[in-house]
Structures are given as structure tokens and as C-alpha cells.
Motif scaffolding. Structure first.
Motif, mmCIF file in Angstrom:
data_model
loop_
_atom_site.group_PDB
_atom_site.id
_atom_site.type_symbol
_atom_site.label_atom_id
_atom_site.label_comp_id
_atom_site.label_asym_id
_atom_site.label_seq_id
_atom_site.Cartn_x
_atom_site.Cartn_y
_atom_site.Cartn_z
ATOM 1 N N LEU A 53 0.849 -1.183 0.000
ATOM 2 C CA LEU A 53 0.000 0.000 0.000
ATOM 3 C C LEU A 53 0.890 1.240 0.000
ATOM 4 O O LEU A 53 1.877 1.303 0.739
ATOM 5 C CB LEU A 53 -0.903 0.024 1.234
ATOM 6 N N TYR A 54 0.514 2.213 -0.831
ATOM 7 C CA TYR A 54 1.305 3.435 -0.984
ATOM 8 C C TYR A 54 0.441 4.671 -0.811
ATOM 9 O O TYR A 54 -0.736 4.687 -1.200
ATOM 10 C CB TYR A 54 1.950 3.479 -2.372
ATOM 11 N N VAL A 55 1.056 5.706 -0.255
ATOM 12 C CA VAL A 55 0.417 7.014 -0.114
ATOM 13 C C VAL A 55 1.416 8.072 -0.544
ATOM 14 O O VAL A 55 2.622 7.829 -0.586
ATOM 15 C CB VAL A 55 -0.068 7.285 1.325
ATOM 16 N N ARG A 56 0.881 9.257 -0.840
ATOM 17 C CA ARG A 56 1.686 10.417 -1.218
ATOM 18 C C ARG A 56 1.024 11.672 -0.672
ATOM 19 O O ARG A 56 -0.166 11.694 -0.416
ATOM 20 C CB ARG A 56 1.726 10.583 -2.734
ATOM 21 N N SER A 57 1.819 12.720 -0.614
ATOM 22 C CA SER A 57 1.291 14.044 -0.309
ATOM 23 C C SER A 57 1.057 14.775 -1.623
ATOM 24 O O SER A 57 2.013 15.059 -2.351
ATOM 25 C CB SER A 57 2.284 14.824 0.554
ATOM 26 N N VAL A 58 -0.184 15.084 -1.929
ATOM 27 C CA VAL A 58 -0.506 15.773 -3.177
ATOM 28 C C VAL A 58 0.165 17.148 -3.219
ATOM 29 O O VAL A 58 0.475 17.658 -4.293
ATOM 30 C CB VAL A 58 -2.039 15.881 -3.388
ATOM 31 N N ASN A 59 0.426 17.723 -2.042
ATOM 32 C CA ASN A 59 1.067 19.036 -1.974
ATOM 33 C C ASN A 59 2.578 18.950 -1.791
ATOM 34 O O ASN A 59 3.214 19.949 -1.473
ATOM 35 C CB ASN A 59 0.447 19.860 -0.844
ATOM 36 N N GLY A 60 3.139 17.769 -1.969
ATOM 37 C CA GLY A 60 4.582 17.605 -1.885
ATOM 38 C C GLY A 60 5.110 17.603 -0.464
ATOM 39 O O GLY A 60 4.353 17.510 0.506
ATOM 40 N N ASP A 90 9.913 5.301 3.260
ATOM 41 C CA ASP A 90 10.121 6.113 2.062
ATOM 42 C C ASP A 90 10.350 5.208 0.859
ATOM 43 O O ASP A 90 11.137 4.267 0.931
ATOM 44 C CB ASP A 90 11.318 7.041 2.241
ATOM 45 N N ALA A 91 9.660 5.494 -0.232
ATOM 46 C CA ALA A 91 9.789 4.693 -1.446
ATOM 47 C C ALA A 91 10.028 5.564 -2.673
ATOM 48 O O ALA A 91 10.036 5.069 -3.790
ATOM 49 C CB ALA A 91 8.536 3.839 -1.641
ATOM 50 N N ALA A 92 10.233 6.857 -2.471
ATOM 51 C CA ALA A 92 10.342 7.803 -3.580
ATOM 52 C C ALA A 92 11.577 7.586 -4.441
ATOM 53 O O ALA A 92 11.575 7.929 -5.618
ATOM 54 C CB ALA A 92 10.325 9.234 -3.050
ATOM 55 N N ALA A 93 12.632 7.018 -3.896
ATOM 56 C CA ALA A 93 13.878 6.869 -4.643
ATOM 57 C C ALA A 93 13.820 5.752 -5.679
ATOM 58 O O ALA A 93 14.682 5.681 -6.548
ATOM 59 C CB ALA A 93 15.033 6.612 -3.678
ATOM 60 N N ASP A 94 12.812 4.902 -5.614
ATOM 61 C CA ASP A 94 12.697 3.778 -6.539
ATOM 62 C C ASP A 94 11.821 4.187 -7.725
ATOM 63 O O ASP A 94 10.601 4.286 -7.605
ATOM 64 C CB ASP A 94 12.100 2.571 -5.809
ATOM 65 N N ASN A 98 7.711 4.260 -8.181
ATOM 66 C CA ASN A 98 6.997 5.502 -8.474
ATOM 67 C C ASN A 98 6.169 5.392 -9.752
ATOM 68 O O ASN A 98 5.035 5.869 -9.795
ATOM 69 C CB ASN A 98 7.966 6.684 -8.550
ATOM 70 N N ALA A 99 6.710 4.759 -10.771
ATOM 71 C CA ALA A 99 5.954 4.583 -12.017
ATOM 72 C C ALA A 99 4.723 3.713 -11.779
ATOM 73 O O ALA A 99 3.627 4.008 -12.281
ATOM 74 C CB ALA A 99 6.841 3.968 -13.096
ATOM 75 N N THR A 128 7.289 12.199 -2.446
ATOM 76 C CA THR A 128 6.801 11.847 -1.100
ATOM 77 C C THR A 128 6.223 10.442 -1.041
ATOM 78 O O THR A 128 5.569 10.081 -0.058
ATOM 79 C CB THR A 128 5.734 12.840 -0.620
ATOM 80 N N THR A 129 6.443 9.626 -2.054
ATOM 81 C CA THR A 129 5.876 8.280 -2.092
ATOM 82 C C THR A 129 6.339 7.473 -0.879
ATOM 83 O O THR A 129 7.523 7.377 -0.606
ATOM 84 C CB THR A 129 6.275 7.542 -3.385
#
Length: 135
Positions: A53-60, A90-94, A98-99, A128-129
Motif C-alpha cells: 500500500l502506498y500514499v503520497r502528499s498531493v502538496n509535496g 520512504d519509497a520515492a527513490a525507486d 513511483n511509475a 513523497t511516495t
């Protein structure tokens, strides 16, 4: 298409929990503060990629709730009748993750206005993934 790293993440989620959270339109998250108390709950979008399960901040990264996750990287989520304490990874570096997360957001939330989906799949939001792991 999902990335290998996204689907090979070890997960202690049950199939039922994953299905229920995946079907939920929104997720509530409260990050654990340094003192051990939960912060305010925020309503955000959540997607499933494989068994994760993944979440992000829409506002960065400037978003208050996102900055709150940086203190202990733990919190509590509620979605689809599932309530769990989670570790926030944190998963943003992958780039592959991200794709896959971008594609999952487009599929799940594509019925919203294009500018909203574009915001959650922007590079700023992608930075922010985070993967949610039950604890």
C-alpha cells in the motif's frame, strides 16, 4: 505494469486487508509524534501495487501531515474498515515503484478531474511516495 521491487516487498497485510483498503476511496492517517502520541488524522488517497500500500502528499514535501511522518515514521491508518498501526517507509527513490504508483493512482482516481490526478502523479508528489507496512 508493476515493478519487481513494488511487488516483492514483504508484507504482513492479509489479502482481506489489502482488498478492503484498495477498495476504499480514502484513507485516514495520523503520524506518531516524537512523544508517542498520534497527531491529527488527515484524509488522503491510497493505492495498492502488488501486496503493498502506498500514499503520497498531493502538496509535496511541504505538507504538514507529510512533515509529521518524518519524526518517527510510524502512524495509524484507517480505511475500508481496516485500522492498523503502520511503519511509514520512504519509497520515492525507486523509479519503478513511483511509475507503478503513478499508474495505480491514474487507474483508481481517474474519474476525478484531470488536474487533480495530474497533481498526485506530479514529480513533487512522487517525491513523497511512502509504503505503509503494518506493525
Amino acid at each position: 505494469m508493476t515493478s519487481t521491487s513494488a511487488t516483492s516487498a514483504t508484507s504482513a497485510w492479509t489479502s482481506q486487508e489489502l482488498d478492503r483498503v484498495e477498495r476504499a476511496e480514502e484513507l485516514e492517517i495520523a503520524s506518531l509524534r516524537r512523544g508517542g502520541e498520534l497527531g491529527s488524522r488527515r484524509t488522503i488517497w491510497v493505492v495498492r501495487v502488488g501486496d503493498a500500500l502506498y500514499v503520497r502528499s498531493v502538496n509535496g514535501p511541504g505538507s504538514d501531515w507529510y512533515r509529521g511522518t518524518r519524526a518517527r515514521r510510524e502512524g495509524r491508518i484507517q480505511a475500508g474498515g481496516v485500522a492498523k498501526d503502520v511503519t511509514i517507509i520512504d519509497a520515492a527513490a525507486d523509479d519503478g515503484v513511483n511509475a507503478a504508483v503513478d499508474a495505480a493512482y491514474r487507474t483508481k482516481y481517474g474519474h476525478y478531474a484531470a488536474y487533480i490526478v495530474k497533481a498526485i502523479t506530479s514529480p513533487e508528489a512522487g517525491s513523497t511516495t511512502m509504503r505503509l507496512e503494518p506493525r
